[in-house]
Enzyme design. Sequence first.
Site, short mmCIF file in Angstrom:
data_model
loop_
_atom_site.label_atom_id
_atom_site.label_comp_id
_atom_site.label_asym_id
_atom_site.label_seq_id
_atom_site.Cartn_x
_atom_site.Cartn_y
_atom_site.Cartn_z
N ASP A 1 0.85 -1.20 0.00
CA ASP A 1 0.00 0.00 0.00
C ASP A 1 0.88 1.24 0.00
O ASP A 1 2.08 1.15 0.14
CB ASP A 1 -0.87 0.01 1.27
CG ASP A 1 0.00 -0.11 2.53
OD1 ASP A 1 0.22 -1.24 2.99
OD2 ASP A 1 0.53 0.92 3.00
N ASP B 1 0.70 3.63 2.28
CA ASP B 1 0.60 4.20 3.62
C ASP B 1 -0.41 5.35 3.62
O ASP B 1 -1.43 5.25 2.94
CB ASP B 1 1.99 4.61 4.15
CG ASP B 1 1.98 4.73 5.67
OD1 ASP B 1 1.38 3.87 6.34
OD2 ASP B 1 2.56 5.70 6.21
#
Length: 282
Positions: free
Chosen positions: A219, A221
Amino acid sequence: FAPNSIFRDVRIGVIGGTGLYSLDGLKVVEEVTVETPWGLPSDPITIAETERGNKIAFLARHGRSHSVLPSEVNYRANIAALKALGVQVILAFSAVGSLREEIQPGDFVMLDQIIDRTKGVRADSFFTGTGVTAHASFGEPVSGLLRALVQNHSTAVPSITVHPSGTGVCMEGPAFSTRAESNLYRSWGASVINMTCIPESKLAREAEITYAIVCMATDYDAWRESEESVTVAEVMKTMKVNAANAKTLLLAALPDIEQAAYNDPEQALTKPETGSMQYAFQ
Ligand code: ADE
């Protein structure tokens, strides 16, 4: 570290992180429960045999059913158990959030530096309470040799980029970072963020085990204004693909790691770094 009866001359250890709970393509020869002076590791350790007849030990950092939180992992028992089996080289895998546009979810990063943002709640030294004062050099927290050796096999996973270096922030968790924190880490020059490389890498150094960690981005973040902040669902989706790529990369790099761990008379990879441990009092 543990009774001699545990020793198996397994020189290579693999620690699987979130999403990587087992190894395929290798013949399992034994499952061992290793009791250490620091307690039990996260899971029984699987010993498997490679096509070339060498043994490797696999440990799921969070347990195979992912029941152990990053802050609750018994890192000392994990490293001590692998050491007791004979492990001299550890290749670890970890799911991470990306702090850089160019590190896309699905990409891997061969970490070369670490910033410790754990909050002092993790037992992070084998020397605590022993009366021995020792200091491990940690300026280079991972083995450059092992890192390069794995990087050399990045062509085995052509659909992703394996970034040859990067700084990882290790945070406490279990909640992910705020956007302000995420931006702070970016301003520090960090590349990725996870919750486990400290104290794992530090303890491996204290145990004089060669250690490198493959970070698997799941991802972006929380820093990207254009994105929703990281969610568990996002992490889970990317993780499945990452696990398959991790296994492919490991199987590709394994012959070279075996060569270095079992057949290199110079022991370039397995010899503890000179001066890595300095004992002040004993
Ligand atoms: N592991 C996977 N993604 C993460 C993130 N964004 N922060 C911390 N640890 C992670």
